[in-house]
Structures are given as C-alpha cells and as structure tokens.
Scaffold this active site. Structure first.
Site, PDB file in Angstrom:
ATOM      1  N   ARG A   1      53.499  51.761  55.467  1.00  0.00           N
ATOM      2  CA  ARG A   1      51.939  51.795  55.061  1.00  0.00           C
ATOM      3  C   ARG A   1      51.301  51.701  56.558  1.00  0.00           C
ATOM      4  O   ARG A   1      50.170  52.414  56.630  1.00  0.00           O
ATOM      5  CB  ARG A   1      51.618  50.570  54.312  1.00  0.00           C
TER       6      ARG A   1
ATOM      7  N   ASP B   1      39.183  42.005  39.093  1.00  0.00           N
ATOM      8  CA  ASP B   1      38.170  40.890  38.831  1.00  0.00           C
ATOM      9  C   ASP B   1      36.759  41.662  39.281  1.00  0.00           C
ATOM     10  O   ASP B   1      36.565  42.158  40.388  1.00  0.00           O
ATOM     11  CB  ASP B   1      38.526  39.757  39.697  1.00  0.00           C
TER      12      ASP B   1
ATOM     13  N   SER C   1      49.005  43.533  37.108  1.00  0.00           N
ATOM     14  CA  SER C   1      47.767  42.522  37.426  1.00  0.00           C
ATOM     15  C   SER C   1      48.214  42.227  38.965  1.00  0.00           C
ATOM     16  O   SER C   1      49.089  41.606  39.143  1.00  0.00           O
ATOM     17  CB  SER C   1      47.657  41.438  36.462  1.00  0.00           C
ATOM     18  N   ASN C   2      47.031  42.714  39.972  1.00  0.00           N
ATOM     19  CA  ASN C   2      47.456  42.170  41.376  1.00  0.00           C
ATOM     20  C   ASN C   2      46.735  40.998  41.446  1.00  0.00           C
ATOM     21  O   ASN C   2      45.895  40.874  42.345  1.00  0.00           O
ATOM     22  CB  ASN C   2      46.886  43.251  42.190  1.00  0.00           C
TER      23      ASN C   2
ATOM     24  N   GLY D   1      52.407  38.951  42.818  1.00  0.00           N
ATOM     25  CA  GLY D   1      51.924  37.894  43.823  1.00  0.00           C
ATOM     26  C   GLY D   1      51.595  38.096  45.105  1.00  0.00           C
ATOM     27  O   GLY D   1      51.575  39.445  45.474  1.00  0.00           O
TER      28      GLY D   1
ATOM     29  N   HIS E   1      58.566  40.434  23.025  1.00  0.00           N
ATOM     30  CA  HIS E   1      59.869  40.225  22.514  1.00  0.00           C
ATOM     31  C   HIS E   1      60.409  40.574  21.228  1.00  0.00           C
ATOM     32  O   HIS E   1      61.446  40.498  20.873  1.00  0.00           O
ATOM     33  CB  HIS E   1      60.205  38.686  22.543  1.00  0.00           C
TER      34      HIS E   1
ATOM     35  N   ASP F   1      63.799  43.602  24.699  1.00  0.00           N
ATOM     36  CA  ASP F   1      64.921  42.495  25.128  1.00  0.00           C
ATOM     37  C   ASP F   1      64.817  42.435  26.512  1.00  0.00           C
ATOM     38  O   ASP F   1      64.431  43.100  27.208  1.00  0.00           O
ATOM     39  CB  ASP F   1      66.320  42.907  24.486  1.00  0.00           C
TER      40      ASP F   1
END
Length: 490
Positions: free
Chosen positions: A299, A357, A407-408, A432, A460, A464
């Site tokens: 990066r 957000d 989702s960051n 995370g 679920h 699986d």
C-alpha cells in the site's frame, strides 16, 4: 386587388398529428366574375388559380393556463409507502420549470430528490420539514403556465407556401414536411439545458413520446461528448477523477434534563426491520487473525503512484476484491435464502455491502459487480459511496441487492466483533483494527508484525463451519500474499 378564400379544407396530418393543415384556394378579383372552376376575365379567359397551404402547430395540452394542479408523490419503488420530507427547495410563490428540484425526501432505504413535472408557480406546500408524506398524496400545488403534464411544446409558428399546380404543390408540401420533421420537440426546460451547453437540440434523437427530446437525452449527449474528449489521444486508458476526502464531524451532544420522545424513522426504521428479521436466523461465528506485512508495504508503494489518479487508496478495496475472488470458489456464501428457508438463490453478481457510520446512523450501501472491477475501480466506487453517505445522497440503487457484507469496525476501534447478518444474505465479516504486535518467526526471533482480526458470521441453516473456515483461509491467503491475487485475478 383583394384576395378572398372561397373554400377551406381542414385536416390533421397523419405524419404530423399535431399539425393543422389549411388549404385555401385564393382568387384575385378586380371587378371580374369568379367561379369555383377558376377566375376569368370579361372575355372568359382563364387568368390563374393559386393555392396556399398553411400549416400550423397545435398545442395538444390537457392542462389549461392557470390551472392549479396537485403534484403527487409518485411511487419510488422498493415497496416504499411513505417518506420523510427532509428539505424544501421551493416555497410558496416560487416559479419552477420542469425538472427543477422541489424537495428532498428520505425513505428507510435512501434519500431521493423530487423534481417538478410542470412549469408554473408553487401555490401550496402540504408538508413541513420532517413530516411523513405518503405515496399518492399531494406534495405541492402548482399553478401551471400552459404546458401539459407530459411537457408538450409551445407551438405557434405558421408557414405558408404558394402552390402553382397540383404536382408542384405535392413537392412543396414534401419540402415543408421535411423542414417540419427536423424540428425537435422538447420542453422549454430541456431547450434551456441544451442552450446552456451549446448543443443543437435538432441533432439529438429524442427517446420520448413522438420523438420528444428529454432531459436524459441531453445528459447522455453531454456525457458522450465528455467521454470522447477525455479519450482523445489517450486510447482506451481509463480516466480517474480526483476524489475528495470527506471528514465526518463528530456529533454535538447537548445535555438536557428533560425527557423527550423521538419517532424511529428513516435509516433507523430500516435497521429495525432488518435486525428483527436477522434475529430469527441462527448465526454461526468464526474468528481468525491475519498478518498484513506484505499488504502494508504494498500500500505504501501504490498510494504514491500517479496511476491511482489521486484516488484515496486504503486497505478496504483490497479486502473487498479479495472477498470477491474467494466467493468464486465458494458461491454458496454469495447467495440469498428466502424467508421460509426453502430455496437458495445463488447470485451471479458480487454486490458487496460495506457498513458505514454516517450522520444518519448505520447504513450499508453496496458496490455492484465487484467480480468485474479492478482494485482501483473498487476504490473509486467506495470513495463515492462514502461521500454520498456523509451527505445523505445515497440512492436506492446503492442500498439494494447486496449479496455479501463486510463491516470495517476497526476504523473506529476494536479488534473482534459479533456481526449480524443482513437478510436475505447468508454471510458477513467484521474487520478489526490493524495493530503492530510482536510475533515469533521460525527461529523464535521476535519481529514486528501488522495483525488484523476478522470475525465471520453465517446463516447456520445453510452454511456449515467447514465452508466458512475454508473461505476465510483462502481470503486470508490473498491478503497475506497480495502477489497471489494477480495469479487468480480475472
């Protein structure tokens, strides 16, 4: 010498249904007798017969000048029955033209700008800001200025041609028809838009009724001309525009000793619906950690290259593209399940949703067809969605048809999370924060490593644990060794 019309024929042209044709045989008289066969002098010798063909455009509007028309909120799709009025762009007494913005409304899925279908004057606003408006009810009253609802064109031009016989008359009529056929039918607002961009509206093929030139036709013409200009001398090289960075200001919290009640609406109302549906789904969780040392180094090299075109390049576009590549090996994770869990729909497009957000709360727009995009194109689209969410300008298209979600949460803080599915999709991942942590190499030497935790959740009933783990391992391998993505990228 006077000219009198002794016979008039009226007909509506079939080729031009809004043209009135008037055929007037005109006789010149100077104390001589005239009959229906021609005009003769005192010696009964024929002088001449002259025909005049007059064609005049007719306005076929169904709305009369000065009529007050209720402008109703049309169905904006996706089963939306009511919206919240967020902002008015007009007030009572303002003059509006077709396609002028009237107001901005927000449903539980997107914000939409409502535009006028009439030219006229605003007579009444039916709602205040933050009021709830129902589909089919009037938003405003508009006193029209003589245009029809469909936007018929003002038509008051008269053309005449002198015909000196039947054969020449046919030729002249054909020439007149050809000239009339080149006239572009368009509303004054569309003509004004074309004039502002110095476009000859007669050169544009209209896509509306009776070949009417619409606003969309003008915009497509402008876009095509802009694309041609940017591509000249550069072959097929993709042009990228410099994205602006939007900083979302933290909310200002004011203390109040009094209780207050606020209705749940907009995106919060959509969250209530989706989370209530998700609560009925048994979730399976799986967590792992990933070393991103090579990606961090890559990066740093990529973000300074001129080939990025000034696009803000973060890790997220790589995460999204790697997920799309892994989904090609595990298509069941890119599927939908019906509410009764009786059928699985394997989705062909990878529409990867990204939780964001925003000042309006949690919103989850999605990037369409990631499988067909480069990492740079994913970055461009992600920047566009972030700017649109910050300004509340996301469209319904941006918020519908997701097939997989990320989702960051680490952008705000935290390492592990327990993400909740976005029905009817069957998988979601929460990323995370990237942390610099000590790790041991094969010779028990400590080294600095950039580590990110990922938390997966899946339906679920159909997914699986082994499938989720294998998918995560493949996605993890792409991120730990970014060069492997090149070998598998289509």
């Amino acid at each position: 010498m006077a000219a009198t019309c002794v016979r008039t024929s009226l007909r509506l042209s079939q080729r031009f249904p809004r043209i009135l044709t008037v055929r007037c045989p005109l006789h010149r008289q100077s104390g001589r007798h005239a009959n229906s066969a021609g005009y003769r002098d005192q010696n009964s010798q024929s002088i001449f017969t002259s025909n005049y063909l007059i064609k005049r455009y007719l306005n076929t509007s169904n709305v009369y000048f000065g009529e007050v028309v209720p402008f109703k909120l049309s169905d904006i799709g996706e089963g939306i029955a009511e919206v919240t009025v967020k902002e008015w762009y007009v007030k009572e007494g303002d003059t509006v033209a077709q396609f002028d913005s009237i107001c901005e409304v927000q449903s539980d899925k997107a914000s939409v700008t409502i535009t006028s279908r009439f030219d006229g004057v605003i007579k009444k606003l039916y709602y205040e800001v933050d009021d709830i408006a129902s589909v089919g009810n009037a938003l405003v009253d508009i006193e029209t200025s003589g245009q029809s609802e469909a936007g018929e064109v003002e038509t008051s031009e008269e053309e005449a041609s002198e015909l000196s016989g039947d054969d020449s008359g046919v030729d002249s009529v054909t020439q007149l028809s050809d000239r009339l056929s080149k006239r572009a039918i368009a509303t004054p607002a569309v003509k004004r838009l074309a004039a502002e961009h110095k476009i000859n509206i007669a050169d544009i093929q209209g896509s509306g009724k009776d070949s009417r030139v619409l606003k969309e036709d003008i915009l497509k013409h402008i876009q095509a001309a802009s694309s041609a200009a940017s591509g000249e001398g550069q072959g097929f090289q993709q042009q990228t525009s410099k994205a602006t960075t939007t900083t979302i200001a933290p909310p200002i919290v004011t203390y109040s000793p009094d209780d207050r009640i606020e209705p749940i609406k907009g995106f919060q109302k959509a969250m209530v619906k989706s989370m209530t549906a998700a609560n009925a789904i048994p979730h399976f969780g799986y967590c792992d950690e990933i070393e991103l040392n090579e990606l961090v180094e890559l990066r740093q090299k990529l973000k300074s290259l001129p080939s990025t075109g000034g696009v803000k390049f973060t890790y997220m576009p790589v995460f999204i593209k790697a997920a799309s590549m892994a989904l090609q090996q595990f298509p069941i994770l890119n599927s939908w399940v019906d509410p009764n869990c009786e059928n699985i729909t394997y989705k062909g497009s990878h529409n990867i949703a990204v939780a964001m957000d925003s000042p309006l709360g949690l919103i989850v727009p999605n990037i369409k067809n990631v499988q067909n995009l480069t990492v740079l194109q994913v970055a461009q689209e992600l920047n566009r969605l972030m700017e649109a969410s910050a300004s509340g300008k996301l469209s319904t298209q941006d918020l519908t048809e997701p097939t997989f979600s990320l989702s960051n949460i680490g952008a705000i803080g935290g390492t592990y999370a327990k993400p909740v599915l976005l029905p009817p999709t069957v998988a979601i991942g929460a990323l995370g924060q990237i942390q610099a942590l000590p790790r041991f190499d094969s010779e028990d030497e400590i080294y600095k490593s950039y580590v990110m935790q990922v938390s997966w959740a899946a339906d679920h009933r159909v997914i699986d644990g082994a499938t989720m783990a294998r998918f995560s391992n493949l996605w993890k391998s792409y991120l730990q060794t970014p060069s492997s993505m090149i070998l598998n990228m289509k």
